[in-house]
Design an enzyme around this catalytic site. Sequence first.
Site, PDB file in Angstrom:
ATOM      1  N   PHE A 228       1.021  -1.272   0.163  1.00  0.00           N
ATOM      2  CA  PHE A 228       0.163  -0.004   0.331  1.00  0.00           C
ATOM      3  C   PHE A 228       1.207   1.231  -0.136  1.00  0.00           C
ATOM      4  CE2 PHE A 228      -1.764  -3.341   2.855  1.00  0.00           C
ATOM      5  CZ  PHE A 228      -2.819  -3.971   1.606  1.00  0.00           C
ATOM      6  N   ASP A 250       1.283  -0.822  -4.863  1.00  0.00           N
ATOM      7  CA  ASP A 250       0.525   0.168  -4.523  1.00  0.00           C
ATOM      8  C   ASP A 250      -0.875  -1.004  -6.156  1.00  0.00           C
ATOM      9  OD1 ASP A 250      -0.888   2.255  -2.928  1.00  0.00           O
ATOM     10  OD2 ASP A 250      -2.152   2.819  -4.582  1.00  0.00           O
ATOM     11  N   ASP A 300       0.898  -0.764   5.491  1.00  0.00           N
ATOM     12  CA  ASP A 300       0.011   0.707   5.932  1.00  0.00           C
ATOM     13  C   ASP A 300      -0.805   0.403   4.569  1.00  0.00           C
ATOM     14  OD1 ASP A 300      -0.495   2.993   6.994  1.00  0.00           O
ATOM     15  OD2 ASP A 300       1.377   3.842   5.413  1.00  0.00           O
ATOM     16  N   CYS A 340      -5.057   2.870  10.994  1.00  0.00           N
ATOM     17  CA  CYS A 340      -5.290   4.264  10.604  1.00  0.00           C
ATOM     18  C   CYS A 340      -7.208   4.821  11.397  1.00  0.00           C
ATOM     19  CB  CYS A 340      -4.680   4.746   9.611  1.00  0.00           C
ATOM     20  SG  CYS A 340      -5.625   4.628   7.972  1.00  0.00           S
TER      21      CYS A 340
END
Length: 396
Positions: A228, A250, A300, A340
């Site tokens: 990512f 990605d 991430d 996150c």
Amino acid sequence: MAGAIYLQAGREKSLKRKHPWIFSKAIKKTKGNLGLGDTVTVYDSQGTYLATAAYSPQSQIRARVWSFDEKESIDQAFFYRRLVRALDARQHTIDEGQLTGFRLCAGESDGLPGVTIDKFDNYLVCQLLSAGAERHKGEIVAALVELFPSCHVYERSDVEVRKKEGLAPTTGVLSGTAPEHPVLIKENGLTCEVDILQGHKTGFYLDQRDSRAALERFSKDKEVLNCFCYTGTFGLYALRGGCSKVINVDVSQQALDIAKRNVQHNELDLGRAEFVKQDVFKLLREYRSEGRTFDTIVMDPPKFADSKAQLNGACRGYKDINMLAMQLLKPGGTLLTFSCSGLMEQNLFQKVVADAALDANRELLIVERLNQAADHPIGGAYPEGFYLKGLICKVY
């Protein structure tokens, strides 16, 4: 002032602790013809002043507090004072890292609910996510121009959460002009390209600055898989740290193109960098079937949970990708893994990662904890400001 809100008896406790949210069920009655973003006075059930807030008739968070000072007016001078304070709180971090890109305002944590402002060189990029922020857009922009007279101001309020406030997504120039080219910023001696117009969020993830620096320490002579990767900034630190190779993965070719240019901006060895356009979940399984292994893996992912209803699914997603990552690590390899999702509490995230190790039949040692960079502060009365959790793990 447009009107007033009176709370149910006993529902003033959080406000007395300076928490900035007032939920719809806490309100006993309203007074006046209250509209979207109107400034209201908040009283307890006995009529005692508690706060001055912005009203949001369509949101479950029915009002967000601007001030707990009855004498304070919500005007341009108010926003200027808050922004000056926010800048002052970050000045040491800005100077220490020689940053030309940083978060100037982190919403509720900086006393400006729904207001996110990132500074990228001479551009200020705003996300105005609450009814009150939208109502006072003019004063906020005027305060920014007063504080940074040489800067342009651009809005990136193109996010779904605005719909909960009864607001439509919007973007565009608020002051000055739009950037004709990608903006370059400096971070810990590295140059990074920021796509203000089309990039994720405001164009760049400033919150992972410290975590990227941590990766550099685990990169020398290592083969690094950066999952990512977005615009490849973790990969820059890996290359500067002396990795033998970094594979940036990605699904966005546009992001990978920027990642490649970022390597060139910093005159790093492009021969040690690979850029793979692929779904991470799928690629990890392909690597596993091929018997590929890596020394260091960065995991991430984007936010997996926007609501409590999505939390169980998010846990499954985090567990799956971390299990796959651990299966691809060489014994003694290093995993940097992140969440996150603000709803994913730190202890729960650690449990999910530990469960992933069990499923991968690997032994896990957590050697460091990571979180959002210092320009993303957490208000003492607003624990929700803590959202980015990271773990550096050794996997055996």
